[in-house]
Every structure is written in structure tokens, then in C-alpha cells.
Design a protein around this motif. Structure first.
Motif, PDB file in Angstrom:
ATOM      1  N   MET A   1       0.835  -1.192   0.000  1.00  0.00           N
ATOM      2  CA  MET A   1       0.000   0.000   0.000  1.00  0.00           C
ATOM      3  C   MET A   1       0.878   1.253   0.000  1.00  0.00           C
ATOM      4  O   MET A   1       1.788   1.391   0.809  1.00  0.00           O
ATOM      5  CB  MET A   1      -0.922   0.010   1.225  1.00  0.00           C
ATOM      6  CG  MET A   1      -1.862   1.206   1.277  1.00  0.00           C
ATOM      7  SD  MET A   1      -2.988   1.096   2.686  1.00  0.00           S
ATOM      8  CE  MET A   1      -3.876   2.627   2.474  1.00  0.00           C
ATOM      9  N   THR A   2       0.650   2.149  -0.934  1.00  0.00           N
ATOM     10  CA  THR A   2       1.439   3.358  -1.071  1.00  0.00           C
ATOM     11  C   THR A   2       0.889   4.466  -0.182  1.00  0.00           C
ATOM     12  O   THR A   2      -0.319   4.687  -0.129  1.00  0.00           O
ATOM     13  CB  THR A   2       1.448   3.838  -2.536  1.00  0.00           C
ATOM     14  OG1 THR A   2       1.926   2.786  -3.373  1.00  0.00           O
ATOM     15  CG2 THR A   2       2.353   5.048  -2.698  1.00  0.00           C
ATOM     16  N   ASP A   3       1.784   5.161   0.547  1.00  0.00           N
ATOM     17  CA  ASP A   3       1.349   6.276   1.378  1.00  0.00           C
ATOM     18  C   ASP A   3       0.785   7.384   0.505  1.00  0.00           C
ATOM     19  O   ASP A   3       1.260   7.652  -0.602  1.00  0.00           O
ATOM     20  CB  ASP A   3       2.530   6.819   2.191  1.00  0.00           C
ATOM     21  CG  ASP A   3       2.988   5.835   3.261  1.00  0.00           C
ATOM     22  OD1 ASP A   3       2.170   5.001   3.663  1.00  0.00           O
ATOM     23  OD2 ASP A   3       4.153   5.917   3.672  1.00  0.00           O
ATOM     24  N   SER A   4      -0.235   8.048   1.017  1.00  0.00           N
ATOM     25  CA  SER A   4      -0.826   9.156   0.274  1.00  0.00           C
ATOM     26  C   SER A   4       0.157  10.327   0.255  1.00  0.00           C
ATOM     27  O   SER A   4       0.893  10.555   1.222  1.00  0.00           O
ATOM     28  CB  SER A   4      -2.130   9.605   0.942  1.00  0.00           C
ATOM     29  OG  SER A   4      -3.071   8.552   0.951  1.00  0.00           O
ATOM     30  N   PRO A   5       0.199  11.079  -0.835  1.00  0.00           N
ATOM     31  CA  PRO A   5       1.103  12.228  -0.895  1.00  0.00           C
ATOM     32  C   PRO A   5       0.733  13.275   0.144  1.00  0.00           C
ATOM     33  O   PRO A   5      -0.430  13.447   0.493  1.00  0.00           O
ATOM     34  CB  PRO A   5       0.916  12.749  -2.325  1.00  0.00           C
ATOM     35  CG  PRO A   5      -0.430  12.242  -2.754  1.00  0.00           C
ATOM     36  CD  PRO A   5      -0.591  10.917  -2.065  1.00  0.00           C
ATOM     37  N   VAL A   6       1.744  13.978   0.644  1.00  0.00           N
ATOM     38  CA  VAL A   6       1.547  15.022   1.636  1.00  0.00           C
ATOM     39  C   VAL A   6       1.750  16.370   0.961  1.00  0.00           C
ATOM     40  O   VAL A   6       2.765  16.596   0.299  1.00  0.00           O
ATOM     41  CB  VAL A   6       2.519  14.860   2.820  1.00  0.00           C
ATOM     42  CG1 VAL A   6       2.389  16.032   3.793  1.00  0.00           C
ATOM     43  CG2 VAL A   6       2.272  13.541   3.530  1.00  0.00           C
ATOM     44  N   PHE A   7       0.780  17.268   1.156  1.00  0.00           N
ATOM     45  CA  PHE A   7       0.868  18.608   0.581  1.00  0.00           C
ATOM     46  C   PHE A   7       0.889  19.640   1.704  1.00  0.00           C
ATOM     47  O   PHE A   7       0.243  19.479   2.741  1.00  0.00           O
ATOM     48  CB  PHE A   7      -0.318  18.877  -0.348  1.00  0.00           C
ATOM     49  CG  PHE A   7      -0.302  18.064  -1.603  1.00  0.00           C
ATOM     50  CD1 PHE A   7       0.375  18.508  -2.724  1.00  0.00           C
ATOM     51  CD2 PHE A   7      -0.952  16.836  -1.652  1.00  0.00           C
ATOM     52  CE1 PHE A   7       0.404  17.746  -3.887  1.00  0.00           C
ATOM     53  CE2 PHE A   7      -0.935  16.067  -2.805  1.00  0.00           C
ATOM     54  CZ  PHE A   7      -0.258  16.517  -3.926  1.00  0.00           C
ATOM     55  N   HIS A   8       1.640  20.700   1.468  1.00  0.00           N
ATOM     56  CA  HIS A   8       1.638  21.821   2.410  1.00  0.00           C
ATOM     57  C   HIS A   8       0.242  22.431   2.417  1.00  0.00           C
ATOM     58  O   HIS A   8      -0.405  22.528   1.379  1.00  0.00           O
ATOM     59  CB  HIS A   8       2.660  22.872   1.967  1.00  0.00           C
ATOM     60  CG  HIS A   8       3.083  23.800   3.055  1.00  0.00           C
ATOM     61  ND1 HIS A   8       2.232  24.747   3.600  1.00  0.00           N
ATOM     62  CD2 HIS A   8       4.263  23.941   3.715  1.00  0.00           C
ATOM     63  CE1 HIS A   8       2.879  25.426   4.534  1.00  0.00           C
ATOM     64  NE2 HIS A   8       4.106  24.961   4.630  1.00  0.00           N
ATOM     65  N   PRO A   9      -0.267  22.827   3.586  1.00  0.00           N
ATOM     66  CA  PRO A   9      -1.618  23.420   3.608  1.00  0.00           C
ATOM     67  C   PRO A   9      -1.717  24.761   2.896  1.00  0.00           C
ATOM     68  O   PRO A   9      -2.819  25.210   2.586  1.00  0.00           O
ATOM     69  CB  PRO A   9      -1.907  23.575   5.112  1.00  0.00           C
ATOM     70  CG  PRO A   9      -0.574  23.543   5.780  1.00  0.00           C
ATOM     71  CD  PRO A   9       0.291  22.664   4.939  1.00  0.00           C
ATOM     72  N   GLN A  10      -0.580  25.410   2.633  1.00  0.00           N
ATOM     73  CA  GLN A  10      -0.601  26.670   1.910  1.00  0.00           C
ATOM     74  C   GLN A  10      -0.045  26.482   0.502  1.00  0.00           C
ATOM     75  O   GLN A  10       0.994  25.842   0.324  1.00  0.00           O
ATOM     76  CB  GLN A  10       0.219  27.739   2.648  1.00  0.00           C
ATOM     77  CG  GLN A  10      -0.335  28.112   4.005  1.00  0.00           C
ATOM     78  CD  GLN A  10       0.325  29.351   4.568  1.00  0.00           C
ATOM     79  OE1 GLN A  10       0.693  30.274   3.843  1.00  0.00           O
ATOM     80  NE2 GLN A  10       0.494  29.397   5.885  1.00  0.00           N
ATOM     81  N   PRO A  11      -0.694  27.043  -0.519  1.00  0.00           N
ATOM     82  CA  PRO A  11      -0.175  26.949  -1.890  1.00  0.00           C
ATOM     83  C   PRO A  11       1.025  27.873  -2.067  1.00  0.00           C
ATOM     84  O   PRO A  11       1.273  28.769  -1.246  1.00  0.00           O
ATOM     85  CB  PRO A  11      -1.354  27.412  -2.742  1.00  0.00           C
ATOM     86  CG  PRO A  11      -2.105  28.349  -1.842  1.00  0.00           C
ATOM     87  CD  PRO A  11      -1.972  27.777  -0.460  1.00  0.00           C
ATOM     88  N   ASP A  12       1.773  27.661  -3.157  1.00  0.00           N
ATOM     89  CA  ASP A  12       2.921  28.524  -3.427  1.00  0.00           C
ATOM     90  C   ASP A  12       2.476  29.873  -3.988  1.00  0.00           C
ATOM     91  O   ASP A  12       1.267  30.167  -4.048  1.00  0.00           O
ATOM     92  CB  ASP A  12       3.919  27.827  -4.356  1.00  0.00           C
ATOM     93  CG  ASP A  12       3.375  27.581  -5.765  1.00  0.00           C
ATOM     94  OD1 ASP A  12       2.357  28.193  -6.164  1.00  0.00           O
ATOM     95  OD2 ASP A  12       3.984  26.771  -6.478  1.00  0.00           O
ATOM     96  N   GLU A  13       3.426  30.704  -4.396  1.00  0.00           N
ATOM     97  CA  GLU A  13       3.097  32.060  -4.847  1.00  0.00           C
ATOM     98  C   GLU A  13       2.294  32.086  -6.139  1.00  0.00           C
ATOM     99  O   GLU A  13       1.724  33.115  -6.505  1.00  0.00           O
ATOM    100  CB  GLU A  13       4.385  32.896  -5.008  1.00  0.00           C
ATOM    101  CG  GLU A  13       5.207  32.576  -6.233  1.00  0.00           C
ATOM    102  CD  GLU A  13       6.252  31.504  -5.985  1.00  0.00           C
ATOM    103  OE1 GLU A  13       7.324  31.562  -6.616  1.00  0.00           O
ATOM    104  OE2 GLU A  13       5.992  30.589  -5.172  1.00  0.00           O
TER     105      GLU A  13
END
Length: 217
Positions: A1-13
Motif C-alpha cells: 500500500m502506497t502512502d498518500s502524498p503530503v501537501f503543504h496546507p498553503q499553496p505557493d506564490e
């Protein structure tokens, strides 16, 4: 089972999601109150309500323009040398934030940007923005902290920039609300700081900090 990707809660510029390829690991809450341990928080992570009598709370009235940042509280009437940027270098400013009790704040750039596992908050100076104001803004954007300048610390030449560093102290903010450029914020004892900030570019700044500490004794 592959871990779900982690995203920063804030988007970039550009409004794009920031995929954190190797997310940092937070410390336990007890580390924040232990002066000999390194404490770490990740975006939106758990924190104690306060530390050394100063609450961890959002800085809600941050300036929205360069002119506003130039008027930001926390700038100090201190003695500092002329800032002479060498040819071919861009001007930058940053802070070394000393917490009551002696630990030092640092940030881990998202996805090791620039080759840094951890470093001090810093960034290029926008046109028309004062050095101290720029340093306070970079501290907020990269660490979520509100700081005030205490003293000049050092100037440091990097590959592309020439950076003015100030010594500062935390007066507010919340490190769990770090901007997208950081994937962790640390509070580390001075002993071992060079191990955490292992990029050679930071060694001269750490040496300047150690000199200041020795003069205080």
C-alpha cells in the motif's frame, strides 16, 4: 500500500499545491518545554498554548504592501555597519531568533530548497523595503513568528546573495502557521545547532552568534 502524498496546507506564490516529498517529523509536545531538547512543529501541527509567557497565536494584522512592511513594528534604532553589497550579489536580509532560555529558532525549507536541511529565516530584499523590515517579514513568512530586532549580528556572502543578519526575539506568532516555503520549524539548543544547520553557508552566522553569547557571559 502506497502512502498518500503530503501537501503543504498553503499553496505557493502561483497558487499551486506544494507536494512535500519527504515530510518532516514533529517532536512531542514535552520537547517545547525542555531547554536541552530540540522541538519541531510541522504545518498545522500541535503546539503548547504558550512558551516562556508568550502565546502561540496568529499574527492577524500583518502588512499587505511594501510600504506597510516598512512601517512594521519591531524595527530597532541600533548601530549597524553600512550594507555594501558586492558586485554580482543580490541583497538579502534575515534573522537569528533567540528564544528566552537560549534556544534558537530555525526553519526547514520545503523539499530542501537550496540544499538546506535547516537554516535561519532569510530572503532577498524587495525594492524599496528596508533591511530590518525585510528581515521581520521573512521571519514571519518562513516561520510564522512575529519578531523584533535586537541587534546587528553579521553579514554573510552566499553564492547569489549578500545577507544582513539581525539578532531578534519572538514577540508573537504561531510557527505551526509557517508559509509554504517551510515544511518544519525548529527550536534548538545552541549546542548542536551547527549539526542541525549543516550547510556551510550558515557556519559563519553560527560563529557570530557564538561570539555574541561569549561576550554576554
Amino acid at each position: 500500500m502506497t502512502d498518500s502524498p503530503v501537501f503543504h496546507p498553503q499553496p505557493d506564490e502561483h497558487g499551486q499545491p506544494v507536494h512535500l516529498r519527504h515530510p518532516s517529523t514533529p517532536s512531542d509536545i514535552a520537547a517545547w518545554h525542555d531547554p536541552v531538547r530540540r522541538a519541531t512543529v510541522t504545518p498545522l501541527g500541535a503546539l503548547p498554548g504558550e512558551l516562556n509567557g508568550i502565546a502561540f497565536a496568529p499574527w492577524l494584522d500583518t502588512p499587505l504592501t511594501s510600504a506597510g512592511w516598512n512601517e512594521v513594528d519591531g524595527q530597532a534604532d541600533i548601530v549597524e555597519p553600512a550594507f555594501l553589497v558586492p558586485p554580482g550579489k543580490a541583497a538579502a536580509a534575515g534573522v537569528v531568533i533567540e528564544e528566552a532560555g537560549g534556544r534558537i529558532w530555525a526553519v526547514s525549507p520545503s523539499n530542501r530548497f537550496g540544499g538546506y536541511d535547516a537554516t535561519f529565516p532569510k530572503g532577498r530584499v524587495d525594492p524599496g523595503v528596508a533591511l530590518q523590515a525585510n528581515a521581520i517579514r521573512e521571519a514571519f513568512e518562513e516561520s510564522g513568528l512575529r519578531v523584533e530586532i535586537v541587534a546587528f549580528l553579521a553579514d554573510s556572502a552566499r553564492t547569489q546573495t549578500f545577507t544582513r543578519y539581525y539578532l531578534a526575539r519572538r514577540i508573537g506568532g504561531n510557527p505551526a502557521l509557517m508559509g509554504w516555503e517551510s515544511q518544519a520549524v525548529h527550536l534548538a539548543p545552541l549546542e548542536g545547532l551547527a549539526e542541525l544547520l549543516c550547510n556551510p553557508n550558515d557556519q559563519a552566522v553560527i560563529a557570530a552568534l557564538m561570539k555574541v553569547r561569549s561576550l554576554k557571559k
